[in-house]
Design a protein around this motif. Structure first.
Motif, mmCIF file in Angstrom:
data_model
loop_
_atom_site.group_PDB
_atom_site.id
_atom_site.type_symbol
_atom_site.label_atom_id
_atom_site.label_comp_id
_atom_site.label_asym_id
_atom_site.label_seq_id
_atom_site.Cartn_x
_atom_site.Cartn_y
_atom_site.Cartn_z
ATOM 1 N N SER A 72 -4.778 2.270 -1.740
ATOM 2 C CA SER A 72 -4.885 1.118 -0.843
ATOM 3 C C SER A 72 -4.932 -0.170 -1.657
ATOM 4 N N ASN A 110 -0.316 6.108 7.150
ATOM 5 C CA ASN A 110 -1.211 7.255 6.980
ATOM 6 C C ASN A 110 -1.155 8.238 8.149
ATOM 7 N N GLU A 115 -7.318 -2.325 -1.680
ATOM 8 C CA GLU A 115 -8.656 -2.506 -2.242
ATOM 9 C C GLU A 115 -8.863 -1.641 -3.483
ATOM 10 N N GLU A 116 -8.345 -0.422 -3.473
ATOM 11 C CA GLU A 116 -8.554 0.451 -4.626
ATOM 12 C C GLU A 116 -7.778 -0.046 -5.843
ATOM 13 N N ARG A 159 -4.550 -9.203 2.657
ATOM 14 C CA ARG A 159 -5.488 -8.233 2.091
ATOM 15 C C ARG A 159 -5.369 -8.183 0.570
ATOM 16 N N GLU A 188 0.828 -1.204 0.000
ATOM 17 C CA GLU A 188 0.000 0.000 0.000
ATOM 18 C C GLU A 188 0.861 1.253 0.000
ATOM 19 N N ARG A 198 0.364 5.835 0.495
ATOM 20 C CA ARG A 198 -0.533 6.830 1.099
ATOM 21 C C ARG A 198 -1.686 7.178 0.171
ATOM 22 N N GLU A 255 3.131 -0.267 8.327
ATOM 23 C CA GLU A 255 1.673 -0.268 8.136
ATOM 24 C C GLU A 255 0.985 0.638 9.153
ATOM 25 N N ASP A 312 1.935 -7.846 4.462
ATOM 26 C CA ASP A 312 0.907 -8.597 3.737
ATOM 27 C C ASP A 312 1.499 -9.840 3.070
#
Length: 421
Positions: free
Chosen positions: A152, A346, A154-155, A214, A147, A149, A342, A361
């Motif tokens: 993500s 952010n 999921e995106e 994830r 990931e 910033r 992780e 991950d």
């Protein structure tokens, strides 16, 4: 005037007595040397890729009729897919969001004007439509194993694939309709353009809603979303890919050269089925060029051999000619070492370094084996024989040998001391 003189010379050459007598002995025909010969013709099927106009003998300077939008073309697998498409005479649209230099290595793979870079924003619907409006094939290779910033898991791995599928529309043509039949109907499965005839989604072997990773959860959600929007889409699920630019053996070798050892998560017994990246690109081409039998199906692509993490590391050490030194790191400790990035991702006002080996991950994914399912469709169903890893597929690792390709820390054990001056 020159064209007329050439035509007259050719006609006089064909009708000369010497050539006529030669043809009577050796019957020469343009059929054996022209584009209508089976060996010189394009092998592109007519059902899965629709009503295409093809010209040429099927090589780099031909026109295959395919205009493919390859999302993720600037990545590891992307360069091999673009090369396979370009060498059969396809036009390749390369959507990119980075710098102008990110795609320049791809332009050399095709004939003049066949590799078309197109600036796009994955969050801008209009820029996605602008690319797809020019394409008849969409291949989605977008994916990332960490990931940032801005993006993500999921995106990147789920929502982008779903968005591409929603903008793509599959055209299916009956097998009985020939390529030259101009009366064929248009059984569109369409909402807007209706110009996309094939959609190929590249996922990951081991993707599952129940995975601890994830990334693998997001890939499983992407498969479900793509098949929901486009039941005729083809899903390709490769295992860990090995190749010159890979993200596993290169990282291991770099870590070994820097620190002198390799951490083994758990006890190194996790099993996976690494596959040569060129075989995965060939499988995508085979699915694209078939008679439509791969539409709506899921293929799991693994190499011919199953390795444990320790066995693959042994192959790496043997190739770079270094003494194998390991530090076994239990999974709880490995997760603790990888967690700070992780947690802070952010929460700090600046970007954090890209994780290499200690990727939280990836460590979670290594807690379970990743091998091809027993009843899954595989390379065999696409007519491809995958390469074994030992040998040419890992030959790129010789660049990590100490002292050059012919040397290394372990080579002294194989050299007779009397051979030294």
């Amino acid at each position: 005037m020159q064209a007329l003189s050439r035509r007259l010379a050719r006609e006089s050459f064909n009708h000369s007595p010497a050539i006529s007598s030669l043809k009577s002995i050796y019957p020469l025909s343009d059929h054996y040397y022209g584009a209508d010969h089976p060996r010189m013709g394009s092998t592109l099927a007519t059902k899965g890729v629709g009503h295409l106009i093809r010209k040429g003998t099927g090589g780099r300077s031909s026109v295959s009729g395919i205009v493919a939008a390859v999302y993720g073309a600037t990545g590891f697998l992307g360069r091999y897919v673009v090369q396979q498409l370009a060498k059969m005479g396809s036009q390749v649209l390369v959507p990119f969001r980075g710098s102008e230099d990110s795609h320049r290595h791809l332009k050399l793979m095709g004939d003049l004007g066949q590799i078309v870079p197109m600036k796009y924003n994955p969050r801008d619907e209009n820029s996605i439509k602008a690319v797809m409006a020019k394409a008849n094939v969409v291949i989605n290779l977008i994916g990332r194993e960490y990931e940032t910033r801005n993006f993500s898991f999921e995106e990147v791995n789920h929502h982008m694939a779903e968005q591409l599928a929603m903008r793509s529309y599959v055209l299916t043509i009956s097998a009985s309709v020939s390529l030259n039949d101009k009366t064929c109907g248009k059984p569109w499965i369409s909402k807007e353009h209706g110009g996309i005839m094939r959609f190929i989604q590249v996922s990951c072997l081991g993707a599952s809603p129940s995975s601890p990773s994830r990334l693998l959860k997001a890939k499983a959600a992407a498969e479900e979303a793509v098949l929901r929007e486009l039941p005729e889409a083809t899903i390709i699920k490769p295992s860990v890919m090995i190749g010159t630019e890979d993200r596993i053996l290169n990282r291991w070798a770099q870590f070994v050269k820097k620190y002198g050892f390799l951490p083994l998560f758990g006890d190194g017994s996790t099993k996976f089925q690494p596959v040569y990246v060129i075989d995965v690109a060939a499988a995508i081409m085979a699915a694209l060029k078939d008679d439509g039998t791969s539409m709506g199906k899921v293929y799991e692509l693994g190499g011919p051999e199953i390795f444990t993490m320790h066995e693959l590391a042994e192959l790496m050490f043997d190739t770079i000619r270094e003494w194998p030194r390991y530090v076994k790191v239990p999974f709880p400790i490995a997760k603790a070492l990888a967690s700070p990035r992780e947690i802070l991702l952010n929460k700090v006002p600046f970007p954090l370094p890209t994780p290499d080996i200690f990727n939280l991950d990836m460590i979670k994914a290594l807690t379970s084996d990743t091998v091809v399912s027993e009843n899954a469709l595989t390379f065999d169903d696409l007519g491809i024989v995958p390469h074994k890893l030992k040998g040419y597929p890992v030959e790129f690792l010789i660049s990590y040998r100490k002292g050059g390709p012919q040397f290394g820390s372990t080579i002294s054990e194989r050299v007779d001391p009397e051979a030294f001056p």
